[in-house]
Write a protein that holds these residues in place. Structure first.
Motif, PDB file in Angstrom:
ATOM      1  N   SER A  50     -38.008  30.862 129.290  1.00 36.03           N
ATOM      2  CA  SER A  50     -38.380  31.759 128.186  1.00 36.03           C
ATOM      3  C   SER A  50     -37.695  33.119 128.269  1.00 36.03           C
ATOM      4  N   LEU A  51     -37.221  33.508 129.452  1.00 35.65           N
ATOM      5  CA  LEU A  51     -36.546  34.801 129.604  1.00 35.65           C
ATOM      6  C   LEU A  51     -35.061  34.638 129.933  1.00 35.65           C
ATOM      7  N   LYS A  52     -34.486  33.546 129.496  1.00 39.79           N
ATOM      8  CA  LYS A  52     -33.093  33.290 129.816  1.00 39.79           C
ATOM      9  C   LYS A  52     -32.155  34.171 128.991  1.00 39.79           C
ATOM     10  N   ARG A  53     -32.532  34.464 127.742  1.00 39.20           N
ATOM     11  CA  ARG A  53     -31.698  35.294 126.878  1.00 39.20           C
ATOM     12  C   ARG A  53     -31.836  36.764 127.263  1.00 39.20           C
ATOM     13  N   GLN A  54     -30.741  37.514 127.108  1.00 44.15           N
ATOM     14  CA  GLN A  54     -30.765  38.945 127.393  1.00 44.15           C
ATOM     15  C   GLN A  54     -31.717  39.674 126.449  1.00 44.15           C
ATOM     16  N   CYS A  55     -31.744  39.263 125.177  1.00 45.97           N
ATOM     17  CA  CYS A  55     -32.620  39.925 124.210  1.00 45.97           C
ATOM     18  C   CYS A  55     -34.086  39.732 124.576  1.00 45.97           C
ATOM     19  N   CYS A  56     -34.419  38.567 125.133  1.00 44.37           N
ATOM     20  CA  CYS A  56     -35.806  38.296 125.539  1.00 44.37           C
ATOM     21  C   CYS A  56     -36.184  39.136 126.763  1.00 44.37           C
ATOM     22  N   LYS A  57     -35.220  39.350 127.647  1.00 44.06           N
ATOM     23  CA  LYS A  57     -35.471  40.208 128.815  1.00 44.06           C
ATOM     24  C   LYS A  57     -35.755  41.633 128.366  1.00 44.06           C
ATOM     25  N   ARG A  58     -35.013  42.099 127.357  1.00 39.67           N
ATOM     26  CA  ARG A  58     -35.247  43.432 126.813  1.00 39.67           C
ATOM     27  C   ARG A  58     -36.655  43.534 126.230  1.00 39.67           C
ATOM     28  N   ALA A  59     -37.037  42.533 125.457  1.00 36.23           N
ATOM     29  CA  ALA A  59     -38.365  42.526 124.834  1.00 36.23           C
ATOM     30  C   ALA A  59     -39.462  42.473 125.906  1.00 36.23           C
ATOM     31  N   PHE A  60     -39.232  41.689 126.949  1.00 35.29           N
ATOM     32  CA  PHE A  60     -40.222  41.577 128.029  1.00 35.29           C
ATOM     33  C   PHE A  60     -40.398  42.916 128.739  1.00 35.29           C
ATOM     34  N   LEU A  61     -39.293  43.599 129.008  1.00 39.18           N
ATOM     35  CA  LEU A  61     -39.371  44.899 129.673  1.00 39.18           C
ATOM     36  C   LEU A  61     -40.058  45.924 128.773  1.00 39.18           C
ATOM     37  N   ARG A  62     -39.859  45.810 127.473  1.00 40.12           N
ATOM     38  CA  ARG A  62     -40.533  46.716 126.539  1.00 40.12           C
ATOM     39  C   ARG A  62     -42.046  46.519 126.606  1.00 40.12           C
ATOM     40  N   GLY A  63     -42.481  45.266 126.553  1.00 35.76           N
ATOM     41  CA  GLY A  63     -43.913  44.981 126.639  1.00 35.76           C
ATOM     42  C   GLY A  63     -44.486  45.390 127.986  1.00 35.76           C
ATOM     43  N   THR A  64     -43.695  45.228 129.042  1.00 32.87           N
ATOM     44  CA  THR A  64     -44.146  45.606 130.381  1.00 32.87           C
ATOM     45  C   THR A  64     -44.364  47.110 130.481  1.00 32.87           C
ATOM     46  N   TYR A 108     -42.233  36.245 121.568  1.00 32.04           N
ATOM     47  CA  TYR A 108     -42.958  35.560 122.641  1.00 32.04           C
ATOM     48  C   TYR A 108     -42.746  36.254 123.981  1.00 32.04           C
ATOM     49  N   ALA A 109     -41.520  36.741 124.209  1.00 35.26           N
ATOM     50  CA  ALA A 109     -41.214  37.410 125.474  1.00 35.26           C
ATOM     51  C   ALA A 109     -42.010  38.700 125.617  1.00 35.26           C
ATOM     52  N   GLU A 110     -42.064  39.504 124.546  1.00 36.18           N
ATOM     53  CA  GLU A 110     -42.828  40.751 124.612  1.00 36.18           C
ATOM     54  C   GLU A 110     -44.311  40.466 124.762  1.00 36.18           C
ATOM     55  N   LEU A 111     -44.787  39.455 124.048  1.00 37.79           N
ATOM     56  CA  LEU A 111     -46.196  39.079 124.146  1.00 37.79           C
ATOM     57  C   LEU A 111     -46.530  38.567 125.550  1.00 37.79           C
ATOM     58  N   ALA A 112     -45.572  37.866 126.162  1.00 34.54           N
ATOM     59  CA  ALA A 112     -45.770  37.364 127.528  1.00 34.54           C
ATOM     60  C   ALA A 112     -45.990  38.526 128.495  1.00 34.54           C
ATOM     61  N   ALA A 113     -45.221  39.603 128.301  1.00 34.92           N
ATOM     62  CA  ALA A 113     -45.370  40.784 129.170  1.00 34.92           C
ATOM     63  C   ALA A 113     -46.731  41.431 128.969  1.00 34.92           C
ATOM     64  N   ILE A 114     -47.154  41.552 127.709  1.00 33.79           N
ATOM     65  CA  ILE A 114     -48.450  42.188 127.425  1.00 33.79           C
ATOM     66  C   ILE A 114     -49.585  41.365 128.017  1.00 33.79           C
ATOM     67  N   ILE A 115     -49.465  40.037 127.926  1.00 33.80           N
ATOM     68  CA  ILE A 115     -50.507  39.171 128.489  1.00 33.80           C
ATOM     69  C   ILE A 115     -50.494  39.224 130.011  1.00 33.80           C
TER      70      ILE A 115
END
Length: 295
Positions: free
Chosen positions: A104-118, A23-30
């Motif tokens: 939704s971005l509270k976890r470190q792993c989710c932040k990593r995924a978000f930055l990847r999608g970004t 969801y975090a990576e998808l959030a970045a792509i969206i």
């Protein structure tokens, strides 16, 4: 393919195993590659109440395909791959897809995924063989501040600069860029980047040593030329016969060996004299020559 393109190619193959990271990576792509449509757009909407359409406007077909794959594997939504449209329930968008550092971005792993999608959508970086520069081109200042805050969570200093119509979040230090690649999961690119860094640092180190050695040689040559000039003046005016034996000996050696270093001159004396002793004698000769010039 550019180095930046190689990084994206590697990141496209990375899929998070946890649903919340998806969801975090998808959030970045969206957020960075899509445009939300509302009823006010009056554009091909399904009649379902409370749904939000997202049109993926990214020019990279592979990024769009990854977004569709993430959705199909993890979320029950409507997908129109041909038109590049994703249809999400509004409540789902609010709970999972809207980026929130405290939710939704509270976890470190989710932040990593978000930055990847970004990075897939708006990231780029220079060839590490030439310079160190990684950046994200954001449309709004709010987006840029969110990214800067997320990157700071990993102790990486990122700055924001306004460039034309974009707010650019950038990182310039080599070690910080290495850490960013690691955070996003681009481990192969990280090794390649490190190889470039090693080659570049070795080359710079060699150049520094060569430049230093060249400067030392130039300094030695210039000093020797001045010493020879002083000694020739003394010989012309006084002759060596009036000089003390230690000064006469070093004067003759300097004229005979004009390219020799102070250490080499000292080793030719009997008994041998150290660099400081040779330098002391040559300074005395220089003072005698200076006194001749001022008379």
């Amino acid at each position: 393919m550019s180095f930046s393109g190689e990084v994206k190619e590697e990141l496209l193959k990375q899929y998070a195993s946890s649903e919340h990271c998806v969801y975090a990576e998808l959030a970045a792509i969206i957020m960075f590659g899509g445009r939300r449509r509302t009823k006010s757009d009056n554009m091909d909407f399904l009649p379902e109440k409370g749904e939000i359409k997202v049109f993926l406007s990214t020019d990279n077909d592979f990024v769009r395909q990854k977004a569709f794959t993430l959705c199909k594997k993890n979320i029950t939504i409507k997908v129109d791959a041909e038109k590049g449209i994703l249809m999400f329930p509004a409540e789902f968008m609010k709970k999972y897809i809207t980026p929130d550092p405290e939710g939704s971005l509270k976890r470190q792993c989710c932040k990593r995924a978000f930055l990847r999608g970004t990075y897939l959508c708006i990231g780029s970086m220079s060839n590490p063989g030439k310079s160190y520069h990684l950046e994200f081109d954001c449309i709004t200042k709010e987006q840029a501040c969110l990214l800067q805050e997320l990157i700071a969570e990993f102790d990486i200093p990122a700055k924001i600069a306004l460039r034309k119509k974009y707010y650019v979040v950038y990182v310039k230090e080599g070690s910080a860029i290495c850490e960013m690649l690691n955070i996003m999961g681009a481990h192969v690119s990280l090794m390649d980047f490190e190889n470039h860094r090693i080659v570049k640092e070795v080359r710079n180190s060699v150049n520094r040593k060569v430049n230093c050695e060249t400067a030392n040689i130039r300094k030695t040559v210039n000093a020797a030329a001045g010493q020879v000039k002083d000694i020739m003046l003394i010989e012309k005016v006084y002759g060596f016969g009036k000089l003390p034996e230690n000064l006469r000996e070093i004067a003759e050696l300097r004229l005979e060996h004009q390219e020799a270093t102070l250490q080499e001159l000292g080793e030719m004396l009997t008994p041998p004299v150290g660099k400081s002793g040779v330098n002391h004698r040559l300074r005395k000769l220089s003072m005698i020559a200076e006194s001749i010039r001022t008379d």
